[in-house]
Design a protein around this motif. Structure first.
Motif, PDB file in Angstrom:
ATOM      1  N   GLY A  16       1.730   3.601  -1.180  1.00  0.00           N
ATOM      2  CA  GLY A  16       2.676   2.691  -1.818  1.00  0.00           C
ATOM      3  C   GLY A  16       2.219   1.251  -1.671  1.00  0.00           C
ATOM      4  O   GLY A  16       1.380   0.928  -0.840  1.00  0.00           O
ATOM      5  N   ILE A  17       2.790   0.385  -2.498  1.00  0.00           N
ATOM      6  CA  ILE A  17       2.452  -1.037  -2.471  1.00  0.00           C
ATOM      7  C   ILE A  17       3.612  -1.787  -1.840  1.00  0.00           C
ATOM      8  O   ILE A  17       4.749  -1.697  -2.311  1.00  0.00           O
ATOM      9  CB  ILE A  17       2.175  -1.558  -3.905  1.00  0.00           C
ATOM     10  CG1 ILE A  17       0.983  -0.809  -4.516  1.00  0.00           C
ATOM     11  CG2 ILE A  17       1.925  -3.055  -3.902  1.00  0.00           C
ATOM     12  CD1 ILE A  17       0.697  -1.165  -5.959  1.00  0.00           C
ATOM     13  N   SER A  18       3.339  -2.518  -0.762  1.00  0.00           N
ATOM     14  CA  SER A  18       4.388  -3.286  -0.081  1.00  0.00           C
ATOM     15  C   SER A  18       4.830  -4.448  -0.969  1.00  0.00           C
ATOM     16  O   SER A  18       4.141  -4.829  -1.915  1.00  0.00           O
ATOM     17  CB  SER A  18       3.866  -3.822   1.252  1.00  0.00           C
ATOM     18  OG  SER A  18       2.853  -4.790   1.022  1.00  0.00           O
ATOM     19  N   ASP A  19       5.978  -5.028  -0.638  1.00  0.00           N
ATOM     20  CA  ASP A  19       6.489  -6.164  -1.413  1.00  0.00           C
ATOM     21  C   ASP A  19       5.500  -7.326  -1.408  1.00  0.00           C
ATOM     22  O   ASP A  19       5.295  -7.977  -2.438  1.00  0.00           O
ATOM     23  CB  ASP A  19       7.841  -6.632  -0.858  1.00  0.00           C
ATOM     24  CG  ASP A  19       8.957  -5.641  -1.154  1.00  0.00           C
ATOM     25  OD1 ASP A  19       8.753  -4.742  -2.002  1.00  0.00           O
ATOM     26  OD2 ASP A  19      10.033  -5.756  -0.538  1.00  0.00           O
ATOM     27  N   ASP A  20       4.887  -7.597  -0.249  1.00  0.00           N
ATOM     28  CA  ASP A  20       3.912  -8.697  -0.161  1.00  0.00           C
ATOM     29  C   ASP A  20       2.718  -8.447  -1.074  1.00  0.00           C
ATOM     30  O   ASP A  20       2.269  -9.355  -1.784  1.00  0.00           O
ATOM     31  CB  ASP A  20       3.420  -8.877   1.286  1.00  0.00           C
ATOM     32  CG  ASP A  20       4.508  -9.419   2.199  1.00  0.00           C
ATOM     33  OD1 ASP A  20       5.516  -9.939   1.668  1.00  0.00           O
ATOM     34  OD2 ASP A  20       4.343  -9.335   3.428  1.00  0.00           O
ATOM     35  N   LYS A  21       2.178  -7.217  -1.035  1.00  0.00           N
ATOM     36  CA  LYS A  21       1.026  -6.884  -1.893  1.00  0.00           C
ATOM     37  C   LYS A  21       1.426  -6.936  -3.365  1.00  0.00           C
ATOM     38  O   LYS A  21       0.645  -7.358  -4.213  1.00  0.00           O
ATOM     39  CB  LYS A  21       0.459  -5.507  -1.548  1.00  0.00           C
ATOM     40  CG  LYS A  21      -0.292  -5.466  -0.238  1.00  0.00           C
ATOM     41  CD  LYS A  21      -1.572  -6.265  -0.306  1.00  0.00           C
ATOM     42  CE  LYS A  21      -2.273  -6.240   1.036  1.00  0.00           C
ATOM     43  NZ  LYS A  21      -3.390  -7.187   1.105  1.00  0.00           N
ATOM     44  N   ALA A  22       2.642  -6.488  -3.689  1.00  0.00           N
ATOM     45  CA  ALA A  22       3.111  -6.523  -5.081  1.00  0.00           C
ATOM     46  C   ALA A  22       3.179  -7.964  -5.579  1.00  0.00           C
ATOM     47  O   ALA A  22       2.771  -8.256  -6.710  1.00  0.00           O
ATOM     48  CB  ALA A  22       4.473  -5.851  -5.196  1.00  0.00           C
TER      49      ALA A  22
ATOM     50  N   GLN B 258       5.429   0.132  -6.720  1.00  0.00           N
ATOM     51  CA  GLN B 258       4.395   0.011  -7.745  1.00  0.00           C
ATOM     52  C   GLN B 258       4.644  -1.245  -8.575  1.00  0.00           C
ATOM     53  O   GLN B 258       5.703  -1.849  -8.486  1.00  0.00           O
ATOM     54  CB  GLN B 258       4.356   1.251  -8.632  1.00  0.00           C
ATOM     55  CG  GLN B 258       5.609   1.446  -9.478  1.00  0.00           C
ATOM     56  CD  GLN B 258       5.552   2.738 -10.267  1.00  0.00           C
ATOM     57  OE1 GLN B 258       4.889   3.681  -9.894  1.00  0.00           O
ATOM     58  NE2 GLN B 258       6.272   2.787 -11.370  1.00  0.00           N
ATOM     59  N   VAL B 259       3.650  -1.622  -9.384  1.00  0.00           N
ATOM     60  CA  VAL B 259       3.766  -2.774 -10.274  1.00  0.00           C
ATOM     61  C   VAL B 259       3.474  -2.301 -11.694  1.00  0.00           C
ATOM     62  O   VAL B 259       2.431  -1.695 -11.941  1.00  0.00           O
ATOM     63  CB  VAL B 259       2.769  -3.902  -9.873  1.00  0.00           C
ATOM     64  CG1 VAL B 259       2.852  -5.062 -10.855  1.00  0.00           C
ATOM     65  CG2 VAL B 259       3.035  -4.373  -8.458  1.00  0.00           C
TER      66      VAL B 259
END
Length: 164
Positions: free
Chosen positions: A103-109, A131-132
């Motif tokens: 999964g993609i963390s909020d920071d990475k998103a 995801q984005v």
């Protein structure tokens, strides 16, 4: 989504069944190899955490390398693994935890969204759970975005799904 619009999702997924298989294969190899004899080297997996234990730090690092080799062979990206520090364990042994990130963390998103907006292409981004989603009116803009995302290192494994 309007009919004349195209999109894809940026995700970071790991097949946990393949992780289980890789850990099992690594465990079998460590148990049969001569250089691991009498080192009490073991591997345990609990959900998204793999713990490797051994009697010496040298054998621990070798066991982690065996594990990573099995992960690569099963097409699990090494960027999905986060190595913890080597810690002292019971009876003068050492242990290391390896976390499997999915999964993609909020920071990475936010980082991905900022990067995509900085490309100057006519695309929209939308952060959805882990995801984005990237959408545009032209497929060429989406393909250019995918290419730019592949070339940039975000420190996590990225896949592109639901291209339509």
């Amino acid at each position: 989504m309007p009919k004349d619009s195209f999109s894809f999702d940026v995700v970071s997924e790991v097949d946990m069944a393949e992780v289980t298989n890789a850990v099992d294969q690594a465990r079998r190899e460590v148990s049969t190899r001569f250089d691991f004899k009498n080192t009490e080297t073991s591997m345990d997996r609990d959900d998204a955490l793999i713990e490797v234990r051994s009697s010496t730090e040298d054998r621990l690092k070798a066991a982690v390398e065996v594990l990573k080799d099995k992960m690569v062979r099963r097409e699990i990206p090494l960027k999905a693994l986060a190595d913890g520090p080597v810690q002292p364990g019971a009876k003068s042994s050492v242990r290391q935890s390896i976390h499997v990130n999915s999964g993609i963390s909020d920071d990475k998103a936010r980082e991905i969204t900022k990067f995509v907006k900085g490309l100057g292409l006519k695309v929209q981004t939308q952060h959805q759970k882990d995801q984005v989603r990237v959408s545009a009116k032209k497929k060429d803009d989406l393909q250019a975005t995918i290419q730019a995302l592949k070339e940039h290192d975000f420190g996590i494994a990225l896949q592109f799904t639901n291209y339509r």
